[in-house]
Design an enzyme around this catalytic site. Structure first.
Site, short mmCIF file in Angstrom:
data_model
loop_
_atom_site.label_atom_id
_atom_site.label_comp_id
_atom_site.label_asym_id
_atom_site.label_seq_id
_atom_site.Cartn_x
_atom_site.Cartn_y
_atom_site.Cartn_z
CB ALA A 148 -0.88 0.03 1.26
CE1 TYR A 207 -2.73 4.09 4.36
CE2 TYR A 207 -4.01 4.70 6.29
CZ TYR A 207 -3.05 3.90 5.69
OH TYR A 207 -2.44 2.90 6.41
CG ASN A 229 0.36 5.89 14.54
OD1 ASN A 229 -0.84 5.75 14.69
ND2 ASN A 229 0.87 6.89 13.85
NE ARG A 286 2.44 15.87 7.25
CZ ARG A 286 3.19 14.77 7.33
NH1 ARG A 286 2.75 13.70 7.98
NH2 ARG A 286 4.37 14.73 6.77
N GLY A 308 -6.35 16.87 7.36
CA GLY A 308 -6.81 15.48 7.48
C GLY A 308 -6.14 14.74 8.64
#
Ligand code: NAD
Ligand code: UD1
Length: 313
Positions: free
Chosen positions: A80, A148, A177, A275, A277
């Protein structure tokens, strides 16, 4: 001994998985276009049962022929564009990779009745978006904010639907994460801990997007590999989705300090606006995975210590 297909197997999580599969004497075929992954991540395993194809998973006919020819026992879909920010910059290109390529694989397995023991799709905590409910449970409201996250959620649902409609033995994971050795720090879209690590090694400036108070459930890659092995081999994990994380959160500012401590060095930090989003708060409820026997072994401090030591080798 089983035969595995790992898409994205030259990448960060993929190459750590390949190493673990090879140690258990399995045969592994990797398909990776090396857009983020590196051949050097897996080159040492090429003589121990790993075959590498430098191909894109969007080459549908190549993937179809490979699946028909190789008759894999297990398929692990990690290939991905893993960056949320990159999907915001290139939504159409990332859609083809992050969704259509996976659908082609499910459809090939269905159409040609390829016998597989398990197909695992790697989805993401990004599907929860900014839903204020914390910790995020598999049953929490879904609010995908970026291309995404939309593609991850759709691929996850295709995995489960192909399971329920056509009997494919599928399972999906929502990784939070992940960090650790072999994460590529070279892109501005790389995982944040690999970027901090790189800045500390090179004495370069690190940019925090936002105030640094965003929270994440940072999970050491060894714990993720353990979860993947469990979900691939436990027959109870079928047509369902599981959070993979530690169940604990830290802020990005905390992580910077923990990294400074692990490397006994100071980092030069600048702050810029958040950032578009970006998710503010994220951490997982891992009860569902724990009921299958999982527990995370690495706290952020333990994980960072091992990460730093492993890169010193
Ligand atoms: P990564 O970028 O290191 O790995 C992805 C791999 O896919 C790379 O090696 C890349 O070269 C390869 N790839 C990209 N486009 C491709 C294409 N068209 N054809 C073939 N290969 C292609 O990222 P990672 O952190 O190892 O992520 C692995 C998977 O886990 C991804 O699906 C990612 O979305 C998912 N995930 C990762 C995290 C994380 O924190 N690292 C969290 C949630 C989900
Ligand atoms: C990460 C993963 C994504 C996964 C998601 C699951 C990567 C590249 N992204 O997304 O695949 O689905 O977790 O939770 O592995 N930041 C900075 N400075 C930088 C880089 C990042 O401040 O130089 C900030 C970001 O704005 C963000 C946080 O650090 O607030 C984490 O960013 P990043 O590592 O890109 O991860 P996610 O966007 O959480």
């Amino acid at each position: 001994m089983d035969k595995y297909l790992v898409t994205g197997g030259a990448g960060f999580i993929g190459s750590n998985l390949v190493e673990s599969l090879v140690l258990q004497k399995n045969e592994v075929i990797v398909v990776d276009d090396l857009s983020m992954g590196k051949y050097s991540n897996i080159s040492e395993f090429i003589d121990s049962g790993v075959t590498f194809y430098h191909k894109s998973i969007t080459d549908f006919s190549f993937m179809q022929e490979l699946l028909k020819k190789e008759k894999f026992n297990y398929i692990v879909l990690l290939g991905a564009v893993a960056s949320v920010a990159d999907s915001v910059a290139r939504p159409l290109e990332t859609h083809e990779i992050n969704l259509e390529a996976n659908l082609n694989i499910f459809e090939t397995v269905r159409k040609f009745e390829i016998p597989v023991k398990k197909i695992l799709f790697a989805s993401s905590a990004a599907v929860y978006g900014n839903n204020p409910e914390l910790p995020k449970k598999e049953t929490s409201v879904i609010d995908p904010l970026t291309p995404y996250a939309v593609d991850k959620f759709a691929s996850e649902r295709y995995a489960i639907s192909y399971g329920k409609l056509y009997g494919l033995p599928t399972v999906a994971t929502r990784f939070f994460n992940v960090y650790g050795p072999k994460q590529n720090p070279e892109s501005p879209y790389s995982g944040v801990l690999s970027i901090i690590h790189n800045c500390l090694l090179n004495d370069s400036k690190f940019t925090v997007f936002g105030d640094g108070e965003q929270t994440r459930d940072f999970t050491y890659v060894k714990d993720v590999i353990k979860a993947l092995m469990l979900l691939l081999h436990d027959e109870r994990a079928l047509h369902d989705v599981y959070n993979v994380a530690t169940g604990k959160w830290t802020t990005l500012n905390d992580d910077i300090h923990a990294f400074e401590k692990a490397m006994d060095k100071k980092i030069d930090v600048e702050y810029l606006p958040a950032r578009t989003g970006d998710i503010k708060e994220s951490y997982a409820d891992i009860t569902k995975l724990s009921l299958l026997g999982y527990h995370a072994e690495f706290s952020i401090n333990e994980g960072l210590r091992e990460y730093v030591e492993s890169e010193d080798d």
